[in-house]
Design an enzyme around this catalytic site. Structure first.
Site, PDB file in Angstrom:
ATOM      1  N   GLY A   4      49.576  43.698  43.429  1.00  0.00           N
ATOM      2  CA  GLY A   4      48.200  43.300  43.170  1.00  0.00           C
ATOM      3  C   GLY A   4      47.415  44.407  42.490  1.00  0.00           C
TER       4      GLY A   4
ATOM      5  NE  ARG B 242      39.905  59.860  31.827  1.00  0.00           N
ATOM      6  CZ  ARG B 242      39.393  60.900  32.474  1.00  0.00           C
ATOM      7  NH1 ARG B 242      39.688  61.081  33.763  1.00  0.00           N
ATOM      8  NH2 ARG B 242      38.598  61.760  31.865  1.00  0.00           N
TER       9      ARG B 242
ATOM     10  N   GLY C 111      50.861  49.076  46.179  1.00  0.00           N
ATOM     11  CA  GLY C 111      50.730  48.980  47.623  1.00  0.00           C
ATOM     12  C   GLY C 111      52.060  49.022  48.344  1.00  0.00           C
TER      13      GLY C 111
ATOM     14  CB  ILE D 299      41.864  45.852  47.639  1.00  0.00           C
ATOM     15  CG1 ILE D 299      42.605  44.580  48.052  1.00  0.00           C
ATOM     16  CG2 ILE D 299      41.725  45.957  46.133  1.00  0.00           C
ATOM     17  CD1 ILE D 299      41.861  43.295  47.701  1.00  0.00           C
ATOM     18  CG  ASP D 300      45.619  44.617  51.252  1.00  0.00           C
ATOM     19  OD1 ASP D 300      44.621  43.926  50.968  1.00  0.00           O
ATOM     20  OD2 ASP D 300      46.782  44.300  50.958  1.00  0.00           O
TER      21      ASP D 300
ATOM     22  NE  ARG E  20      24.107  24.562  54.614  1.00  0.00           N
ATOM     23  CZ  ARG E  20      24.080  24.260  53.326  1.00  0.00           C
ATOM     24  NH1 ARG E  20      24.408  25.185  52.428  1.00  0.00           N
ATOM     25  NH2 ARG E  20      23.735  23.060  52.921  1.00  0.00           N
TER      26      ARG E  20
ATOM     27  NE  ARG F  85      50.298  44.100  53.057  1.00  0.00           N
ATOM     28  CZ  ARG F  85      51.446  44.380  53.676  1.00  0.00           C
ATOM     29  NH1 ARG F  85      52.430  43.506  53.638  1.00  0.00           N
ATOM     30  NH2 ARG F  85      51.631  45.515  54.294  1.00  0.00           N
TER      31      ARG F  85
END
Length: 326
Positions: free
Chosen positions: A15, A25, A106, A131-132, A167, A176
């Site tokens: 991902g 870079r 990851g 991101i996890d 609401r 994950r």
């Protein structure tokens, strides 16, 4: 004696995560600064198998530090999971005279690097790009901070509607098998609850949360839920509809919205430091490690440890959210 390394290959796998370009870079420029040739490998391990490899210069990475996604593209490779696929990949590395491979990704990507290094004479260095935030040995992973900020901004907007219509919103986020995103997003956005793998929510806990909201005359609430194939946001929303039919319930699944966007300053710095750290590790003769940042210091973590050890979750964060959501 280990063969002298002259050329470093870079790929991004799995991902995408904001900050991957900053890492590309950093490895490219630090490598060139230290006398290495750099080659970019497109589309992850699939590109390695299919020989999608090109020389990289400083110009290739000019102006990309602020971009989300990955200029090298990414993919999940089923063929690389086989010994035959990894053999093809190694043959292409030999053809391109690449002696060291930097893998930005990851858990699954670094597992692939570990297996690759076991079978073939290649120096593999991992950078924690996910991101996890679930890789052991680094305080945060590349992309986590940006994603956390994205989720917080989205929840701020959802709250406007939740309050206007009175609401309850169940907001599902990625992660994950880890609840770092959900728990910290809940704290940052002022949500009333977080449902995470590290703190399984049963009927009584959900009932307690609902009763607390009723007691405070809180007709609008936000609950952040870690993604799950069985017990995601839709599952909990359906339960509330059945057990508390007096409430108006909605679900918002943020999905891939969380992965995009310009990386935060934190992720750019993390990617830059770990990218430079990868080149320094290669110079030192390190092999088959992940570069992390622990207590603001660059650290080397064996790939086997980075992917197999459970990253500690601070249970005190659960108490923080409970006390602040009354």
């Amino acid at each position: 004696m280990m063969a002298k390394i002259n050329t470093i290959g870079i790929l991004t796998s799995g991902g995408d995560a904001p900050g991957m370009n900053a890492a590309i870079r950093a490895v490219t420029r630090a490598g060139i600064c230290n006398g290495f040739k750099i080659k970019g490998i497109y589309r992850g391990y699939d590109g390695l198998i299919n020989d999608e490899i090109k020389p990289f210069t400083t110009e290739n990475v000019s102006g990309i530090i602020m971009q989300g996604g990955t200029v090298l593209k990414t993919a999940r490779s089923m063929e690389f999971k086989t010994p035959e696929g990894r053999a093809k990949a190694y043959a292409n590395l030999q053809k391109e005279e690449i002696e060291a491979l930097v893998v930005i990704g990851g858990n699954g990507s670094l597992y692939g690097a570990m297996e690759f290094a076991k079978e073939h004479d290649i120096c593999c260095i991992g950078l924690p790009g996910t991101i996890d935030n679930d890789l052991y040995g680094t305080d945060t992973t590349i992309g986590y901070d940006t994603t956390l900020n994205t989720i917080t901004e989205c929840v701020d907007r959802i709250r406007d509607t939740a309050q206007s219509h009175e609401r309850i919103f169940f907001v599902e986020v990625m992660g994950r098998d880890a609840g770092f995103l959900a728990q910290n997003a809940a704290i940052a956005s002022g949500a009333e609850a977080a449902i995470i793998p590290e703190d399984s929510t049963d009927v009584d806990q959900l009932a307690q949360f609902m009763e607390r909201g009723i007691r405070k005359s809180k007709r609008s609430c936000i609950v952040i839920v870690s993604e799950s194939p069985k017990c995601g946001a839709l599952y909990y929303a359906d339960r509330v509809k059945k057990e508390f039919p007096g409430y108006d319930v909605r679900v918002s699944i943020l999905g891939h919205l969380q992965r995009g966007g310009r990386p935060s300053a934190h992720d750019r710095i993390l990617a830059s430091r770990t990218g430079v750290g990868a080149v320094e590790a290669i110079i030192q003769g390190q092999r088959n490690i992940m570069i992390g940042i622990k207590n603001n210091e660059v650290t080397y973590v064996p790939l086997s440890e980075a992917i197999r050890s459970d990253k500690p979750f601070d249970k005190k964060l659960i108490k923080v959210l409970d006390e602040l959501s009354i």
